[in-house]
Every structure is written in structure tokens, then in C-alpha cells.
Design an enzyme around this catalytic site. Sequence first.
Site, PDB file in Angstrom:
ATOM      1  N   CYS A  47       0.838  -1.196   0.000  1.00  0.00           N
ATOM      2  CA  CYS A  47       0.000   0.000   0.000  1.00  0.00           C
ATOM      3  C   CYS A  47       0.881   1.257   0.000  1.00  0.00           C
ATOM      4  CB  CYS A  47      -0.894  -0.017   1.238  1.00  0.00           C
ATOM      5  SG  CYS A  47      -2.032   1.378   1.387  1.00  0.00           S
ATOM      6  N   SER A  49       0.571   3.707   1.857  1.00  0.00           N
ATOM      7  CA  SER A  49       0.870   4.073   3.243  1.00  0.00           C
ATOM      8  C   SER A  49       2.152   3.409   3.731  1.00  0.00           C
ATOM      9  CB  SER A  49      -0.299   3.683   4.155  1.00  0.00           C
ATOM     10  OG  SER A  49      -1.483   4.335   3.765  1.00  0.00           O
ATOM     11  N   HIS A  52       4.907   5.464   2.487  1.00  0.00           N
ATOM     12  CA  HIS A  52       5.052   6.696   3.254  1.00  0.00           C
ATOM     13  C   HIS A  52       5.999   6.502   4.430  1.00  0.00           C
ATOM     14  CE1 HIS A  52       2.342   8.840   0.838  1.00  0.00           C
ATOM     15  NE2 HIS A  52       1.212   8.655   1.492  1.00  0.00           N
ATOM     16  N   HIS A  68       0.330  -3.823   6.222  1.00  0.00           N
ATOM     17  CA  HIS A  68      -0.898  -3.787   7.021  1.00  0.00           C
ATOM     18  C   HIS A  68      -2.104  -4.336   6.270  1.00  0.00           C
ATOM     19  CE1 HIS A  68      -0.966  -0.150   4.569  1.00  0.00           C
ATOM     20  NE2 HIS A  68      -2.276  -0.141   4.713  1.00  0.00           N
ATOM     21  N   CYS A 144      -7.289  -3.386   3.644  1.00  0.00           N
ATOM     22  CA  CYS A 144      -7.116  -1.941   3.444  1.00  0.00           C
ATOM     23  C   CYS A 144      -7.755  -1.463   2.154  1.00  0.00           C
ATOM     24  CB  CYS A 144      -5.645  -1.562   3.471  1.00  0.00           C
ATOM     25  SG  CYS A 144      -5.360   0.213   3.240  1.00  0.00           S
TER      26      CYS A 144
END
Length: 348
Positions: A47, A49, A52, A68, A144
Site C-alpha cells: 500500500c 501508506s 510513506h 498492514h 485496506c
Amino acid sequence: MSTAGKVIKCKAAVAWEPMKPLSIVEIEVAPPKAHEVRIKMSASGICRSDDHVLTGDLKVNFPIIIGHEGAGIVESSNFPLSILSITAPVGLMYDGTSRFTCEGKPLHNFAGTSTFSEYTVVHEDSVAKVDPSAPLERVCLFGCSFSTGYGAAINTAKVRPGSTCAVFGLGGVGLSAIMGCKAAGASRIIAVDINKEKFPKAKELGATECVDPLDYKKPINEVLFDMTDGEGVEYSFEVVGTPETLAAALASCHLNYGKCIAVGVPPSASEMTFSPALVFIGRSLKGSLFGGWKGKEPVPKLVSDFMEKKFVLDPLVSHTLPFEKINEGFELLRAGKSIRTVLKFQSP
């Protein structure tokens, strides 16, 4: 031989510091404590994220095992799970300790899940039991991307039939938001992205039009107003995670009743400044975490709907790679060449 109650040695992708590739190393995974489960991972999505964290935009404690969006088998009970959790960025379990170590040094977890490891330990709050016949390389998306985007349209925005929507950002979450808008009966779904290679997929999943902001000299919100005869869209979804895009998505909404849904995860240090006039006469701005689903209970139902072919997930997965090629998966993400890369772990 049973491993219950014992420390398990396995491979994990560890981020030792920002701006460095992940290192696949051997770690030790401690047994679960009360109200925790240890899971053998089967599949995990990559993902934005997660990236990031690696770029330093999302502040966490290092060293850390990220990931995640996963699915796996409980070590002692042998049933499939979708793994999901959003927690404070401390990187520890509820009791303030870690279940991961490498050469005796503790490693932090990410979002309470850390799916980029062959084995992980999560609290019972972060797992959902799902249909055991569901393919885990697709089930992981419910941790997610699909749940977040689809739910943003269905739950958070409550898109009404016949409405006009705009989705900013066409990654896995953005495309899932398009699917949610279509399922809710939107008559126009405008997909916005600076990567035209994603337009065919967006149209396949329900977008009626695709717009590249770089094709215009005027701001994208003005372009969308022109496309809607000066009215603006009823719903906009920001799925990029930047203040600039969020401001544009908000400004694209109808002046009196437009709803802007913030879906993308922003960098930790980002701030947004906008004129109160943008919301003064009726526009609204609302955040959407995990698609507005309340707790883990909706996940099994989503998986059941998928198994009943109420929606498809294959178009969201552009690449499938072995876990060992995780850094290649991140390269695909950064180059804009992937929608969702799913990592597959070796079977026992």
C-alpha cells in the site's frame, strides 16, 4: 511438531531507517500473549501508506516491520484471517512490548499488524475470521485498499443514485472508490490522475470520464466545474494524500451541498490552509478511515459478497510477486506501474 508457545524464527522485511530498501532478514517471533494470535502469512498487498513510512513522510519508530494489508492462517487453529488495524504510531503491542526481535534487539510493528513477515502477532481486535474457501491472495485486499475505497463511497459519502462523483487518484484505493460509486448508482464518475496509463482500468471499473490535470492550464476544480455546467460534483474523493489535492477536491464540489471525502493518508507533517468561503455556504469535508466500516465485523460480509460475485477484485491486482521480491514491488508502486502488488509467501 507444534510451535505453539515457542519462539518462531522466520524471514521478515525490516525497515532499519527511512530512505533505504527493506532488508529481508531472519527474526524471532515470540508466542502470543493474552488476547493475541500468531499468524502464518499467506499474502500481503503493498500500500502507498507503507511507502510513506519508507520515504519518511509517515513518522514511525524504527527499526520496523511494515505492511498492514494481509491474509493468513492462525498458527494454532488453521482458519483464514483478514488482518486490519489502525493504531497510534508507537509500534508496540497494547502492553507496551514487541513480539519481534532481530539478533536480540526489538523491532517495532506497524498498525498493529506488520504483514511483511512470514509470521506476525496481532491483537484479537485486528483480525477477522472469513470464509475459509476464499483465495487469500485476494482476501488481503479487504485489510485496506478495497474496504477503504469502496466503503468511502458506500458508507462515508453515502453516494446517491444519479449523482456525479469525482475520484482524485487511481491507485488501488481510488479504483475501489470508483467501484463503490458505481455500486451506489452514480450516473457520472470522473476519474482524475496525472498518469493516463490508469485510465483504461478506471473506465473498466466504472469511470465515465477520465481527466489529466496536466492537460489544462486552469486549475482542475475549474475544469470539473466546466464539465458539470458550472455546478461542481456532488461527491469528490481525495485518494492521493496531499493537502494540495485535497484542496482541489474540496473546491470541485457543488457550492451548496457538495461533499468532499478525505481518504488518502497525508504525510505526518502536512498542513492544509483554505478559505472559509469554500465551506461557508454548504460544502462539507469529511475524513474516511477504513471506508467508514465500524470495527472488523463487516469484513466477513464483504468477503462473502466477493465469493458471491457481487464485485470483482482481479482488476485491482496488477502484479503478484514472491515475498522475496518486495523491494521490486515498491519500485513498481513508485514508478506508477502498479495498481496493487500482492506478495505471496511460501506455503509450509
